[in-house]
Design a protein around this motif. Sequence first.
Motif, PDB file in Angstrom:
ATOM      1  N   ALA A 111      48.797  84.729  70.498  1.00 17.93           N
ATOM      2  CA  ALA A 111      49.523  84.648  71.769  1.00 17.93           C
ATOM      3  C   ALA A 111      49.781  83.193  72.140  1.00 17.93           C
ATOM      4  O   ALA A 111      49.037  82.290  71.737  1.00 17.93           O
ATOM      5  CB  ALA A 111      48.727  85.341  72.872  1.00 17.93           C
TER       6      ALA A 111
ATOM      7  N   ARG B  75      43.855  94.018  75.102  1.00 18.19           N
ATOM      8  CA  ARG B  75      44.016  93.892  73.655  1.00 18.19           C
ATOM      9  C   ARG B  75      45.348  94.480  73.194  1.00 18.19           C
ATOM     10  O   ARG B  75      46.006  93.940  72.295  1.00 18.19           O
ATOM     11  CB  ARG B  75      42.854  94.588  72.945  1.00 18.19           C
ATOM     12  CG  ARG B  75      42.812  94.332  71.450  1.00 18.19           C
ATOM     13  CD  ARG B  75      41.495  94.842  70.868  1.00 18.19           C
ATOM     14  NE  ARG B  75      41.587  96.223  70.421  1.00 18.19           N
ATOM     15  CZ  ARG B  75      40.571  96.911  69.917  1.00 18.19           C
ATOM     16  NH1 ARG B  75      39.374  96.351  69.842  1.00 18.19           N
ATOM     17  NH2 ARG B  75      40.721  98.157  69.511  1.00 18.19           N
TER      18      ARG B  75
ATOM     19  N   LEU C  27      50.875  84.409  77.465  1.00 15.49           N
ATOM     20  CA  LEU C  27      49.725  84.773  78.297  1.00 15.49           C
ATOM     21  C   LEU C  27      49.334  83.594  79.170  1.00 15.49           C
ATOM     22  O   LEU C  27      49.170  82.475  78.672  1.00 15.49           O
ATOM     23  CB  LEU C  27      48.529  85.173  77.422  1.00 15.49           C
ATOM     24  CG  LEU C  27      47.187  85.317  78.145  1.00 15.49           C
ATOM     25  CD1 LEU C  27      47.193  86.550  79.049  1.00 15.49           C
ATOM     26  CD2 LEU C  27      46.033  85.386  77.159  1.00 15.49           C
TER      27      LEU C  27
ATOM     28  N   ALA D 198      42.553  84.985  72.772  1.00 12.06           N
ATOM     29  CA  ALA D 198      43.977  85.319  72.746  1.00 12.06           C
ATOM     30  C   ALA D 198      44.763  84.362  71.853  1.00 12.06           C
ATOM     31  O   ALA D 198      45.694  84.762  71.152  1.00 12.06           O
ATOM     32  CB  ALA D 198      44.543  85.301  74.166  1.00 12.06           C
TER      33      ALA D 198
ATOM     34  N   VAL E 112      49.309  80.744  74.837  1.00 13.78           N
ATOM     35  CA  VAL E 112      48.327  80.791  75.920  1.00 13.78           C
ATOM     36  C   VAL E 112      48.399  79.541  76.792  1.00 13.78           C
ATOM     37  O   VAL E 112      48.414  78.419  76.282  1.00 13.78           O
ATOM     38  CB  VAL E 112      46.893  80.940  75.365  1.00 13.78           C
ATOM     39  CG1 VAL E 112      45.880  81.003  76.506  1.00 13.78           C
ATOM     40  CG2 VAL E 112      46.788  82.179  74.483  1.00 13.78           C
TER      41      VAL E 112
ATOM     42  N   LEU F 290      48.240  91.811  73.621  1.00 12.58           N
ATOM     43  CA  LEU F 290      48.162  90.467  73.043  1.00 12.58           C
ATOM     44  C   LEU F 290      48.725  90.438  71.625  1.00 12.58           C
ATOM     45  O   LEU F 290      48.014  90.191  70.656  1.00 12.58           O
ATOM     46  CB  LEU F 290      46.716  89.968  73.070  1.00 12.58           C
ATOM     47  CG  LEU F 290      46.162  89.664  74.459  1.00 12.58           C
ATOM     48  CD1 LEU F 290      44.748  89.122  74.350  1.00 12.58           C
ATOM     49  CD2 LEU F 290      47.062  88.694  75.208  1.00 12.58           C
TER      50      LEU F 290
END
Length: 405
Positions: A178, A148, A157, A173, A180, A151
Motif C-alpha cells: 500500500a 486486510r 492508506l 501496510a 502509506v 490493503l
Amino acid sequence: MNTPAPPARSGPPDSVLVVGASAAGLSTAEALRRKGYGGQITVLGDEIHPPYDRPPLSKQVLSGAWEPERTRLRDAGALAALDAEFLLGEAATALDVPALTVHTASGRSLRAGAVVIATGVRARRLPGQDGLAGVHGLRSLEDSLALRQELTPGRRLVVVGEGVLGSEAAATARKLGAEVTLAGPLASPMALQLGPVVSGLLGRLHAENGVRLRLGTAVAGLEGAQGRVTGVRLQDGETLPADVVVVSIGGVPATGWLEGSELTLDNGVVCDSRCRAAEGVYAVGDVARWHHSGLGRSLRLENRTNATEQAAAVAEAILGSDRPYTPVPYFWTDQFDARIQVHGTVRPDAHCEVVEGDLDGRRFVLRCSGEGNQGAATAVVGWNMPKQVRLHREQAFASQLPTPA
C-alpha cells in the motif's frame, strides 16, 4: 487512591466473576487455578470469540501471515481444563457493587463473591468517522480482517495516529504494497513512548521503507464522497488523499457500563495499590488505573505484559495476599526489521545514553534517566538487542524487580 487493606476474610470467595474475556481476564482465571483456587469461576465476554491475543492484529493477522484461529490464547482443551464457565457474546451493562452483581444485556444477573473488571478499552473515533466506508479501527479481530481486505498493492492508506498501534499498522501496510502516509501531531512515530532519539530513528526507518511521514500537524477530520472516505484533512488546511484510513488515536477505558456503580471512574477504574476498586471488586489490564506505590502515583498501562502480570497480582489479592502491585512497565513493538523493547518509562526530560551497541548500526541499548533523579534510571530501551536489554534492565531496576519464588 491508596486505601487501607480491608478487614481480613475468613477465606477466599466461593465464586469469582471476571467481566471481560480478554488476555487479562483469561490470565486472572488461570492464575486463580494455578494458585489452587477451587471455587466457581465465570468469565463474561461481549465478543463471540474465545479469548484471543491482540498484538498480532496490527502485524501477523493484518499481513495475512496468521489466520484468525492462530490468535487464540488457548485451545478448547486448555479452556475446558480451567473448569470455568465462559459466557461469550454477552455484554455487561451494570454493576451493583454492594451486592457484587453484574447485569447483562440479555437480562441476566450474575452474582459472585468477587468481581474482576477486565473490559479493556474502546477505540477513540474521529468526528464524521461513522458512516464512511473505508475507515477502520484496529482493536478487534473483525477490525483487522476488514482492513486486510482493503490493503491491496497501490491503494492509498492514511494512518491517523503515530502511536504504537498506528506505527505498526503503517509498517505492515507498507510491506503489503500500500501507499502509506502516517499522520499525527507529534514530530516522529511513538515520540511519547520512545523519546526523541529512538523515535527519530524509527521515523527514518519508516521513511526508508517508503512510508510518507506527515507529522507535526493534528488531524482536523475526514473527507468523503458518496459515502466513502476520500481524504484526511489536517489542521493546516492540507488534505491527504486516501482510499483507506486507519484511525488509531488512542483508547478510552471501557467503563460506560459502570456509570452509577459507586466506583471511582477517572481514565479507568481507579484502584488502590492492590488493584482493588471496592470491597470484593478488582480491575485488571488496560481498564485498571491503580496506585503504583513504588512510583508514588496512579498508573494505567495498555500492553500485553501488564495484562498477564497484573492478573497474577489480582488473583493473589482475591486469595488473601496483601502485597502492592509495583511492576517495572514494559512493552515491545516490531516494525519492519526492528524489535524495540522499553523497560520503564522514557520521560520527556530524559537524558539517554548508549550503554551497548551503537545507533548507526541500529543495534543498541539506551539507559535513560530524568533530571533531578541523581542518575537513577527511568527506562532502558533496546533496538534489536533483546538479550542485552534484559541484562541492563536487571541492573537498572534490580531493587524493583520481584524476588524469584
